[in-house]
Design an enzyme around this catalytic site. Structure first.
Site: not given
Ligand code: 13P
Length: 200
Positions: A126-127, A148-149, A98, A7-8
């Site tokens: 995401h997020g 994504n969590i 977050g 990821d990322h």
């Molecule tokens: P959160 O931490 O907000 O769940 O986001 C996770 C994320 O998007 C990881 O790529």
């Protein structure tokens, strides 16, 4: 089917290292870079991944963590997809990384418009942490294929560790198996989410 995913990823060497370590999917996140730099890095990552039989995710628009969210436009999503040929596209439709400080404004119609413009390209959210379930459901019905969590799991993990330490009152050694209940709580959290995503 499952993948093991980076990821990322931010730089080309991370993508190469991840794939040579055997990961089957990578993300190159160039969403804070100028458009042309994001395209150059992401299309390199996608072609490298495809050469070894892996898949690649990119991001256009920017899902923020403490800075400004840049909501994805339909035009940018189509242009970026055509320029990079990623297998999955992360879009910014109102979630943030977050926990939310105030109620999010989720742009479901924008997600629908991007999905309609891109056909069957899987869109990534995401997020996901703290996003109200009805918003997640609406986004899934309107084009999101991957969610994504992360923050929710870190939160569950930390609270659970604290609970165990409180129970044991400091009377434990590093070798104690106090982690078992922590792992169980994190697993239960994942199971709850997976049941929800599966519509159960
Ligand atoms: P959160 O931490 O907000 O769940 O986001 C996770 C994320 O998007 C990881 O790529």
């Amino acid at each position: 089917p499952v993948v093991v995913h980076l990821d990322h990823g931010a730089e080309a060497w991370q993508i190469r290292d991840a794939l040579s370590a055997g990961l089957t999917s990578v993300m190159l996140d160039g969403s804070k870079l100028p458009y042309d730099e994001n395209v150059a890095l992401t299309s390199y990552a996608a072609s490298y991944a495809h050469r070894v039989g892996a898949s690649c995710e990119g991001e256009i628009g920017h899902v923020a963590m403490g800075d400004e969210n840049a909501i994805t436009t339909v035009e940018d999503a189509v242009r970026f997809y055509n320029d990079t040929k990623v297998d999955a596209l992360a879009v910014s439709v109102g979630t943030v990384h977050g926990f939310y400080k105030s109620a999010p404004h989720i742009e479901v119609q924008r997600c629908r418009d991007i999905a309609d413009a891109l056909g069957d390209v899987p869109l990534v959210l995401h997020g996901g942490s703290g996003t109200p379930p009805h918003e997640i459901r609406a986004l899934v019905e309107n084009g999101i294929s991957k969610i994504n969590i992360a923050t929710e799991f870190m939160d569950t993990f930390l609270k659970s560790v604290k609970k165990q330490m409180d129970i044991l009152g400091g009377g434990f050694k590093a070798v104690d198996l106090f982690m078992d209940p922590v792992i169980d709580e994190c697993t239960a959290h994942a199971a709850r989410l997976l049941r929800f995503f599966a519509g159960k």
